[in-house]
Write an enzyme that holds these catalytic residues in place. Structure first.
Site, PDB file in Angstrom:
ATOM      1  CG  HIS A  63     -11.693  -7.113   6.168  1.00 11.95           C
ATOM      2  ND1 HIS A  63     -10.969  -7.782   7.118  1.00 11.95           N
ATOM      3  CD2 HIS A  63     -11.085  -7.394   4.979  1.00 11.95           C
ATOM      4  CE1 HIS A  63      -9.989  -8.460   6.538  1.00 11.95           C
ATOM      5  NE2 HIS A  63     -10.032  -8.242   5.243  1.00 11.95           N
ATOM      6  CD  GLU A  67      -1.936  -2.347   1.265  1.00  7.14           C
ATOM      7  OE1 GLU A  67      -0.796  -2.724   1.606  1.00  7.14           O
ATOM      8  OE2 GLU A  67      -2.880  -3.147   1.100  1.00  7.14           O
TER       9      GLU A  67
HETATM   10  C1  LIG Z   1      -1.604  -4.983   4.025  1.00 10.98           C
HETATM   11  C2  LIG Z   1      -2.717  -5.765   3.423  1.00 10.98           C
HETATM   12  N1  LIG Z   1      -3.201  -5.391   2.218  1.00 10.98           N
HETATM   13  C3  LIG Z   1      -4.223  -6.072   1.653  1.00 10.98           C
HETATM   14  C4  LIG Z   1      -4.786  -7.143   2.280  1.00 10.98           C
HETATM   15  C5  LIG Z   1      -5.970  -7.870   1.646  1.00 10.98           C
HETATM   16  N2  LIG Z   1      -5.609  -9.256   1.354  1.00 10.98           N
HETATM   17  C6  LIG Z   1      -5.937 -10.258   2.175  1.00 10.98           C
HETATM   18  S1  LIG Z   1      -5.315 -11.744   1.666  1.00 10.98           S
HETATM   19  C7  LIG Z   1      -4.662 -11.031   0.272  1.00 10.98           C
HETATM   20  C8  LIG Z   1      -3.880 -11.865  -0.686  1.00 10.98           C
HETATM   21  C9  LIG Z   1      -2.757 -12.539   0.033  1.00 10.98           C
HETATM   22  O1  LIG Z   1      -1.925 -13.190  -0.865  1.00 10.98           O
HETATM   23  P1  LIG Z   1      -0.755 -14.084  -0.319  1.00 10.98           P
HETATM   24  O2  LIG Z   1       0.030 -13.329   0.703  1.00 10.98           O
HETATM   25  O3  LIG Z   1      -0.020 -14.621  -1.462  1.00 10.98           O
HETATM   26  O4  LIG Z   1      -1.490 -15.233   0.504  1.00 10.98           O
HETATM   27  P2  LIG Z   1      -2.544 -16.307  -0.082  1.00 10.98           P
HETATM   28  O5  LIG Z   1      -3.905 -15.698   0.052  1.00 10.98           O
HETATM   29  O6  LIG Z   1      -2.163 -16.582  -1.474  1.00 10.98           O
HETATM   30  O7  LIG Z   1      -2.402 -17.493   0.806  1.00 10.98           O
HETATM   31  C10 LIG Z   1      -4.907  -9.660   0.247  1.00 10.98           C
HETATM   32  C11 LIG Z   1      -4.449  -8.747  -0.802  1.00 10.98           C
HETATM   33  C12 LIG Z   1      -4.256  -7.477   3.531  1.00 10.98           C
HETATM   34  N3  LIG Z   1      -4.740  -8.491   4.244  1.00 10.98           N
HETATM   35  N4  LIG Z   1      -3.229  -6.786   4.080  1.00 10.98           N
END
Ligand SMILES: Cc1ncc(C[n+]2csc(CCOP(=O)(O)OP(=O)(O)O)c2C)c(N)n1
Ligand SMILES: Cc1ncc(C[n+]2csc(CCOP(=O)(O)OP(=O)(O)O)c2C)c(N)n1
Ligand SMILES: [Mg+2]
Ligand SMILES: [Mg+2]
Lengths: 373, 322, 373, 322
Positions: free
Chosen positions: B126, B59
């Site tokens: 959220h 972000e």
């Molecule tokens: C700082 C932040 N930005 C956005 C989010 C929203 N968000 C939740 S899970 C996710 C994707 C996570 O991807 P990854 O770290 O690869 O884990 P996966 O879901 O693939 O296990 C996002 C963007 C968040 N939790 N934290």
């Protein structure tokens, strides 16, 4: 190359033997797996124990997903389908006194570390008896007093929290403890995860970071997440020891993560494991993951680790069909019990709630009630 | 035709991308076939190739990148996946975008979209309403549209403004709110709207709480009281004149917001009216906010935590009795 | 190893010749310098030009420091003593259309890229005619319209800003531009710098990051800042090309940073240069840097780059004593002129100030004046 | 003996380290022979080996680490080098420390020290007052000591509290403020103090602005008016009762703060008094804050940007005339 499975027979004390080599070696180079690793032939309790946690998790999460589809869960449901092998290996080597800071797709590891399934059900259903008492939900749960940290959503934020817990334990003179935290390849791009990993290395705490590259952060494929050849290369930049891992191969998961845990426990620098896998479900159950391309579904890392493990078990006759069937039934029963227990429990009510964000009631601000009461 | 608040945001972005080459959209999952966690950019990546870009989960860098692009003449729209995650971009928003014009005389035309506010089962991370954090610091415009029409025209306004805009769109309104069609023009930026005229009490509100306030007013109308409801539309600048004019008519003030109770929009509204319109007030001004705890997950708790039309009506009755 | 000086004679087109090799090579491995690199023998205009910027900077900053000691500067004074060689190399290869985002110790680079000294004096003295008009001070200055970004204090925050500027230029169809930003080894530990570097690689922008490890972040030595063997190892983890650099050796600085600039311009992945140096002054002029140990002062990286450069010039007779003397005098004169011009200019007054944080005056909040007026 | 506000903070930390094994200090440059950018930890690293630790420039991780240690029974004090840099730790403070007790029933006893507020020549990024950002969110105690004695006893209180405390110490007071000696006990946490009794007008203030308010009161005393000055001491919880009792005596209210004008402490004070003590007010309440721009570097601008005793006196006179 240390920390990698070698394709050989997986003996009862595979961990010890590796460590005997590892302790006296200089900092590990980051390791790369051999192409097409063969499933191991692990005549080993741990392997079967891990399989049962995986099975329990899969069974639980399938039920959870079906309840979600039936409109019986408020908010999101996030499952770890395809990641159970990595996850279970994260939890199964942990002991009382260790710290585990799981994230989204870690049910298998949470269970293996001792989280009762009923607590998961309670949290999804908002039971007052659950660890979060309806105040927080789904994956945002934990019991910090038992070493199970309660994640906040902001990815990367928990890494430094584990570092601090480990410093405190060391300061108190505790011995033989480690901390393990998980992160996705997406979460590795947050500033918080960078600061957390760097400070872990500076403080030389016994931390294992297990990163799972499941090839997507929500809908975003790797090429919009990072541009390095391999995320395990970050290990060296932090002063971590680093390992790559085929996350579909349970034996490899136990071997590599087990080794990392042992090495951390033995006082080596922090450890980074980067597992490769495909997320076999949506980001959450609301997500049809139609953005996952057919090509990627054909990649070797797209294999279902649970099926692969079961195939190994059958092939090597580590358990017979009847035992497998019994395990399956027991898993279903455990899941049923967890949900039915949680369902009988009271949910919170706004009127009875203790609306205080701080423990010192005498310091609660007199701002008045707010809200709809 | 019927169009939702969310569709209006999508349509505004489609129009912006179409009309202005300088516009691009930058955020997690906004691109590809996916079109964002809430589908606010659905189809836009295909329609406008190379201009709707997925980002890493970063972000701070998303906003920093937008600032850099804005300095080079672009008009970036940054989508936060949830407002709550903008906490890790807050430094770039407040200290980089927010100070730049004052320091260098060069404005930073970025728009940061924050899917804000509570919905059932979303929990502490959220559901947040962060307008008060952003409005407290100098250098930013903070918009909080409450209607489909405003969601559309104000987003178009936001991108046209040379200064940084924090655009707080409410997730609860995404699907709940519908309009027949989209207007060509909206009210001027920074002007509040009389959403319902009245004479007995002024309720000042914005975003999702406008609708709770309107229902409360409706209910109380049955009891013979006419409540005037003001929709702030932007909380910074805050249209003191319109608020004061309303209080001049009604003599009574209730400020309603969904964010946390300490400080913030409702405190600011009361402080302004008390300071500048003290003689207009026939009774003590009052406010309702969410409770001073994190936002709860369970619907029973959540519906108690956030102000409801019932609570607003109860408070309004109390003020009317004074 | 590409990007490293080779000890040979530094020819007029040293950059081109390196590039001819480099372009077609696969992504660079991170490079390590040979132990004890020898000063180069650069019969080269650029070397002398760079020396003169370094000399001007040193002269300017000595004057500035003495004014600070005389109580004539409000707030802090931050100089780059010992870092002039690295810094000048950051500015000297930049062209109109490039973006430069300098940080604390970059006067030489700022001057070489075209910042008039009088603007520096103006900013320290708060002149209304300066780029910051008394609103911001000291190193927090820039002229974004000329590609000179105005840093905010929060370390790491400017990296992603440069990325965005470069994306915009590319989007507009500009050609042949690059961006260069600097950071300290301390600043590399911020989350913002991590996110910025990663996003630069994802966007594949022509960015050069020049990191200077001057062995301290304020008073904090390297061992409490990071724990990796070498910060250049981070390059690979981001998908950058990486180079180490002896920052006391001007020829090496020109060579390595010049190469990185050329490679970025030619469309290679982002470039990371990690220079080694000792900060030869306090963090700011208020700081007596008594925490700098004697041991570290004896390290090879503790050499004064300006003296080393001058020694090379004398030894190789690149300029005679009279020329050197003249340059010194000219530098002193330029510095004198800058300060005396700035000193004659009006400073701001609270009453005349236009107190608006936004450009749209019709949208200024009606909250009232505030402050002491 | 004479002791400054800064020395009081150092002494409090020395005492805390001495009395309580669970305490450690974590921050940039706090350790070694250096003892912090402002020397608030001078000598402590030597006196308490291994308990005063330098950190990387990683504010998010500094706070995260403190949270983890606190969960394991420690009592960490985090020093931000300047309050302004806590913007990049805000997520950990608000969303991790601030939510933890409510979510899990386990409090997080960390103290985050923020060297706050403006001084001459410090500019936009080394002068901020961030108490309003932290007080807006649930779960935190926000302290803003205005005296040497409070700096000492409140910091000791802060570390004793099981909940997270944001401790806003004012850099302008570091050297300017002296006391004869340090008290053993302070007032209870969360209670405001009548810093000067009066009967004609209540000025509510805190931190450095308390002293500007006191000078204004002094000056106006020559004109025959007695101004009561309330020192809030903590802005969250905010001691409404003491403020209301004072306004009950004086009938008039002026709230003075150094942070940005939109929202924040002064708005909150006016909102509370207007809502809960409307009938006590004989005149419109008023407030003075800094101007709504970043904090300027040049002393001429800075002294106009921040409220001065002169401006406070002028405003007070206006209210008194009403
Ligand atoms: C700082 C932040 N930005 C956005 C989010 C929203 N968000 C939740 S899970 C996710 C994707 C996570 O991807 P990854 O770290 O690869 O884990 P996966 O879901 O693939 O296990 C996002 C963007 C968040 N939790 N934290
Ligand atoms: C995020 C952030 N935290 C703290 C500071 C305060 N600060 C200013 S310079 C500095 C040290 C910087 O060290 P380094 O990056 O190595 O650069 P150097 O001063 O050595 O050139 C610190 C801690 C800051 N500017 N930004
Ligand atoms: Mg992923
Ligand atoms: Mg440094």
């Amino acid at each position: 190359m240390l920390g990698m499975t070698d394709g050989g027979v997986f003996s009862e004390n595979f961990l010890r033997s590796r460590l005997d080599v590892g302790y006296n070696r200089p900092m590990l180079q980051t390791a790369r797996p051999k192409k097409k690793s063969q499933p191991k032939a692990p005549a080993h309790e741990k392997y079967l124990e891990a399989f049962r946690w995986m099975l329990l998790t899969r069974t639980f999460e399938e039920k959870l997903a079906s309840m979600y589809r039936g409109g019986r869960i408020t908010g999101g449901v996030y499952i770890g389908k395809g990641q159970e092998a990595v996850s279970v290996a994260c939890g199964i080597f942990l002991q009382k006194g260790d710290i585990f800071a799981p994230l989204i797709r870690d049910q298998a590891g949470r269970s293996a570390f001792g989280e009762p399934l009923v607590d998961v059900a309670r949290t999804y259903l908002g039971s007052r008896a659950g660890p979060m008492r309806g105040r927080d939900g789904n994956i945002h749960r934990g019991k910090p007093r038992d070493g199970q940290l309660a994640m906040i959503s902001h990815l990367g934020a928990m890494v430094s929290v584990v570092v601090g817990s480990l410093m405190a334990k060391r300061g108190r003179g505790e011995k033989n403890f480690i901390g393990l935290t998980t992160i996705g390849e997406g979460g590795m791009q947050t500033g918080a995860s960078h600061e957390g990993m760097n400070i872990a290395a500076v403080e030389h705490v016994p931390l294992v970071v297990v990163a799972t590259n499941n090839h997507y952060a929500y809908s975003t494929p790797n090429d919009r997440e990072f541009a390095c050849a391999n995320l395990v290369d970050r290990a060296r930049g932090y002063g971590f020891e680093g390992y790559e891992l085929d996350g579909t191969d349970l034996a490899a998961c136990l071997d590599v993560i087990g080794t990392a845990v042992k090495r951390a426990r033995a006082g080596r620098p922090p450890q980074l494991v980067v597992a490769s896998i495909l997320r076999l479900a949506g980001h959450g159950e609301h997500d049809d993951f139609s953005y996952v391309t057919d090509d990627i579904r054909r990649e070797p890392f797209a294999i279902d680790c649970l099926q692969r493990t079961e195939a190994v078990i059958r092939e090597r006759e580590l358990a017979d069909a009847e035992t497998l069937k019994r395990w399956r039934e027991e898993a279903a029963e455990d899941v049923e019990n967890a949900f039915s227990a949680a369902q009988r429990e009271p949910v919170p009510s706004g009127d009875d709630e203790d609306w205080s964000a701080i423990s010192r009631r005498d310091l609660v601000d007199e701002i008045g009630e707010g809200g709809s009461s | 035709m019927s169009i939702t608040y969310l569709e209006a945001i999508r349509e505004a972005q489609a129009k912006l991308l179409h009309d202005d080459k300088r516009v691009f959209i930058y955020g997690q999952d906004v691109g590809g076939s996916f079109g964002g966690a809430f589908k606010a950019t659905k189809g836009l990546a295909k329609e406008f190739p190379g201009r709707v870009l997925n980002t890493p989960i970063s972000e701070d860098a998303m906003v920093g990148t937008a600032i850099g692009a804005a300095l080079e003449g672009m008009r970036p729209i940054v989508e936060m996946q949830f407002a709550d995650f903008s906490s890790v971009a807050l430094n770039q928003i407040l200290n980089n975008a927010g100070t730049h014009y004052w320091r260098t005389n060069i404005p930073v035309p970025i728009t940061v979209r924050l899917p804000s506010g509570g919905t059932k089962g979303s929990g502490p991370f959220h559901s947040q309403s962060m307008e008060s954090l952003y409005a407290h610091y100098p250098g930013l415009i903070v918009m909080t549209p409450a209607t489909v029409e405003d969601a559309y025209t104000m987003l178009i306004d936001a991108v046209a403004i040379d200064d940084p805009v924090v655009f707080c769109e409410h997730k609860y309104l995404y699907y709940h709110l519908k309009a027949d069609n989209l207007p060509n023009d909206g009210m001027p930026v920074g002007k509040a709207r009389i959403a319902r005229p009245g004479r007995d009490l002024t309720i000042v509100s914005y975003s999702a709480m406008l609708h709770e306030s309107l229902s409360a007013a409706e209910e109380i109308a049955k009891e013979g009281f006419e409540i005037e409801v003001v929709d702030l539309r932007t909380v910074k600048p805050l249209d003191t004149a319109t608020v004061l004019a309303s209080v001049a008519r009604t003599g009574r003030l209730l400020a309603v917001g969904e964010s946390f109770p300490w400080g913030g929009v409702t405190a600011e509204v009361i402080a302004r009216v008390s300071a500048e319109g003290f003689h207009l007030l026939d009774a003590a001004p009052a406010r309702i906010n969410a409770k001073d705890t994190p936002i709860p997950y369970h619907p029973n708790l959540w519906s108690t935590h956030r102000p409801s039309s019932k609570a607003i009506a109860a408070k309004a009755r109390k003020i009317l009795r004074e």
